[in-house]
Design an enzyme around this catalytic site. Structure first.
Site, PDB file in Angstrom:
ATOM      1  N   CYS A 288       0.799  -1.241   0.000  1.00 27.55           N
ATOM      2  CA  CYS A 288       0.000   0.000   0.000  1.00 27.55           C
ATOM      3  C   CYS A 288       0.825   1.280   0.000  1.00 27.55           C
ATOM      4  O   CYS A 288       0.758   2.091  -0.924  1.00 27.55           O
ATOM      5  CB  CYS A 288      -0.896   0.077   1.236  1.00 27.55           C
TER       6      CYS A 288
ATOM      7  N   HIS B 256      -2.290   6.799   3.987  1.00 27.22           N
ATOM      8  CA  HIS B 256      -1.213   5.820   4.134  1.00 27.22           C
ATOM      9  C   HIS B 256       0.181   6.322   3.799  1.00 27.22           C
ATOM     10  O   HIS B 256       1.086   5.538   3.520  1.00 27.22           O
ATOM     11  CB  HIS B 256      -1.522   4.546   3.328  1.00 27.22           C
TER      12      HIS B 256
HETATM   13 CA   LIG Z   1      -3.001  -2.219  -0.658  1.00 24.59          CA
END
Ligand SMILES: [Ca+2]
Ligand SMILES: [Ca+2]
Lengths: 507, 507
Positions: free
Chosen positions: B63, B126
């Protein structure tokens, strides 16, 4: 043949039927089925104009039984296309096979004749190569193609090259008059089959006769071939070249139906006879997409097939049907569309899919996965229960023959035959199309699925009367030494003395 | 920030930009990419109206680095989203991470501001959760979403629940104000993100301001969730339900662009941040189609992504581009479409794909596959050379963590780090998309491929200046104890004393 009358005159309401059956093409070989190179624009258009079936199956993971089932609407264990020489073994019709399609079986073209259909097969027959097994003895009016796979070249002394027939006479042999260059992969066979198909369609359209064309090209079966124009054209190597040429042919056939104004009168179905032959390696085989293993196995990669139905004005364009379908359904469906009944004196495994095709309905039905006369697995709804698993023997596997290259699911892709009849291995094919995560027997889901599957299996087994196995005996004397027509060509070869043996089916 | 001026007024020629980035969605999860259930009608329509990229890659199989690369146009090894704590390890931003996106990086929304774009991120950020790492500090004007994955629930004493932000203030926490029922899989988050997206589009359209919407829903990341209306609706279980809801959302967003009359002024790109998380099992992860392994790996299953570009009237409908693309290209392409230049003071790995999108051209370019700061593999044309291979350690694997379930390619999906730098393992991804058949080093094909790849690798390595690694240090004190806005909600938690350690990245 019992139950079949004399041909009637043509019925204008009976659509023409074209079944395009590919050889060893995998579910994942079409752009519309997820092939990354997306090099099948004509098939993808066909899907966009027709109905795509992501859950369509062959009746056996091997050529001959699959083709026998398509044309009889019956499982191989009923129509005799199996062996009992050993347990759960695949069998087919190499040229040393003694058997073939039985005279007692009723083939699709035989029934279609009742409505005046002209029936032609182009390409691979594979239901037996001895004279009484050939297509014109079983309902076809015309044939251009070969009775066996295009293996070779042979030396014509130990083993004859495979003959190519025009109707009931041979017109040459593979690697002789019908060239396949194994080094370059060049062969004009697909072009020959295309031209023959276009000519047939043209002449039947002009004569206004309903026709059944069974177009069984085999360019995607090893040794894979393509004509010069397509060689080197794909991103996928020679196999992709073959796919591109077949895709182009499909496009030309559909265009010819349009140009002749008979597209709305012609039901076309495209599928393949078994999964991609992964054991042949990436230069000689295709893709089974996300599915497990390939040809020869009863995992999804062996038996799930690409499938597209096309009939403008009748089948709604751009639809996806989740119906579980089978090549055997092409028997029942074709007859239904032609206004004919299936034979009533025998069990028919094929389903009439015409309500699915015309009204996008759905029927709950099981799919049975056989190897030899053993029911290896059954699918019902999203669940698939494996009662027996194996890929091939350790002996074979250790020689480098791998039906599941790069894949290994513990207890599933085994090299010994594993019995799970008391506690089948169950997969949910919706969330686990790759058959990688067996559902725990301790779960309610497992028990619920099994409780629905068990009565279906019991009913199937209770109702099953196996046909006489046709693929048990082999004999070098029956090979294609002197096919009809060989005299005229000066191509008759001398057969050895008959010495039959029980064929050895290693997997 | 160096090189960035004050925002200019709106430029009517600059299209709106919508990037829809899915979380852990696999290449094979869309009908148009071969998912057998074909339950993504809106995405399939989007592909039919736009351009589909079967060869589109993320910059990292995880991610955070993937998202950092998308927004900076730079490889993680340059933008700092990697670790040097151990060799060839994946790292991301759990809430104990100290680092995040550096102030020295220039993010896409920062540059877009020069043309008056209003920038919004909806969903998962993120790129670091500490205050100075948050989106509004890095070019976004608005945000609704969370800084970390929706793991939890936590007890708020050892570990706080993840906050959800509205702009720069927290408005609640996952499993508290923002419910996710891990037992049933029910959560309204996708609906919240959808509504927020539709509202944003509506208001910008009415205000006639160019906008950039980065729609980063995370329903397909474990724990997978869907809203009540979608639960149980798919054939694929809960994961499929989440996909159906996201597909429905995509459809609604595209429809709103049409309804507002700005579809021809809005460039939309759909893709995913990394491959399906196969280690989570079939109930919590998707499909990588025919590709090898999944998330966390540098095999195709880890890094090849579904990708669709849509811009009616500009991108030709129904096209498939074989261009090798990357999420980093979204940086360069978006800027190009907006009439802006990429920053000139640093290396940019993203390519401007606008000629590909608008004229279906093709550019030869490599794809680099990294784990940590190690270049594991490179793709050039159809060839992929692996210089290092492994999946995860034996220690992890023996605990049941499997990045390649049901798959094992000898010497490739290894559990020790295998060095092949002197003689890379090379695959032809056209005929072997599953990376199962290494090309023999003895062949001319191998030597030819390597001789083309080697100079590309040498050039890349020579030009590479690694950024300062941001993902080396962890500290429980930096977790989301007391995010801005917590006081108003009475949701501030007490942080433990700072005790930084070198994060342990096990794979
Ligand atoms: Ca991901
Ligand atoms: Ca076959």
């Amino acid at each position: 043949i019992c139950g079949l009358g004399a041909p009637n005159t043509a019925d204008k309401s009976s659509p023409n039927i074209v079944i395009m059956l590919m050889d060893d093409m995998g579910w994942g070989d079409l752009g519309s089925f997820g092939q990354p190179s997306k090099e099948t624009p004509n098939l993808d258009s066909m899907a966009a104009q027709g109905m795509l079936f992501p859950n369509f199956y062959t009746a056996n993971p091997l050529c001959s039984p699959s083709r026998a089932s398509l044309l009889t609407g019956r499982l191989p264990v009923r129509n005799g296309f199996y062996t009992t020489n050993a347990h759960a073994r695949n069998a087919y019709t190499p040229q040393e096979i003694v058997g073939g399609i039985s005279k007692d079986e009723i083939l699709l073209p035989q029934v279609l004749k009742k409505k005046g259909y002209v029936n032609k097969i182009i390409g691979k027959w594979h239901l037996g190569h001895r004279t009484h097994h050939l297509p014109l003895e079983h309902g076809f009016d015309e044939w251009l193609g070969a009775p066996n796979c295009h293996f070779g070249p042979y030396n014509n002394s130990d083993r004859p090259n495979i003959p190519v027939y025009n109707n009931s006479q041979m017109v040459g042999r593979y690697y002789e008059e019908f060239e396949i260059d194994k080094k370059t992969g060049e062969s004009n066979l697909t072009q020959i089959y295309l031209k023959e198909g276009l000519d047939f369609i043209f002449h039947q359209a002009k004569a206004r006769r309903p026709f059944f064309l069974y177009w069984a090209a085999d360019a995607t079966h090893a040794p894979v071939y393509a004509s010069k124009r397509f060689l080197g054209k794909s991103q996928r190597g020679r196999y992709g070249d073959a796919v591109m040429e077949l895709d182009d042919s499909v496009g030309q056939i559909l265009n010819s139906l349009r140009d002749l104004g008979i597209d709305k009168d012609t039901f076309v179905f495209f599928t393949s006879d078994n999964g991609a032959a992964l054991m042949s390696g990436p230069k000689q085989s295709g893709s089974n997409g996300p599915f497990l293993c390939g040809k020869e196995t009863t995992f999804e990669g062996g038996m799930r097939e690409p499938a597209i139905a096309w009939w403008p004005g009748h089948i709604p364009a751009g639809t996806v049907s989740q119906q579980l379908g089978s090549v055997m359904d092409l028997f029942s469906t074709s007859l239904s569309l032609a206004g004919l009944n299936v034979p009533e004196d025998r069990a028919i495994d094929g389903l009439d899919l015409s309500p699915v095709l015309l009204n996008n309905t759905h029927v709950n039905r099981p799919i049975f996965y056989y190897r030899g006369n053993e029911m290896m697995a059954v699918r019902l709804g999203p669940y698939k229960a494996h009662y027996w698993t194996w890929s091939n023997s350790w002996e074979e596997f250790n020689q480098g023959i791998d039906f599941c290259p790069g894949q290994e699911v513990a207890g599933v892709t085994t090299h010994t035959q594993q019995e799970h009849t008391m506690q089948p291995i169950i997969f949910h094919l919706g969330r686990d199309p790759g058959e990688k995560y067996p559902i725990s027997v301790l779960t309610k889901e497992y028990q619920d699925a099994l409780s629905r599957i068990t009565p279906v299996v019991v009913k199937h087994k209770n109702g099953l009367v196996p046909g006489l196995p046709q693929l048990n005996m082999c004999d070098l004397a029956v090979m294609n030494w002197a096919p009809p027509g060989c005299e005229k060509l000066g191509k008759c070869l001398k057969a050895p003395k008959s010495q039959p043996w029980k064929c050895d089916w290693p997997h």
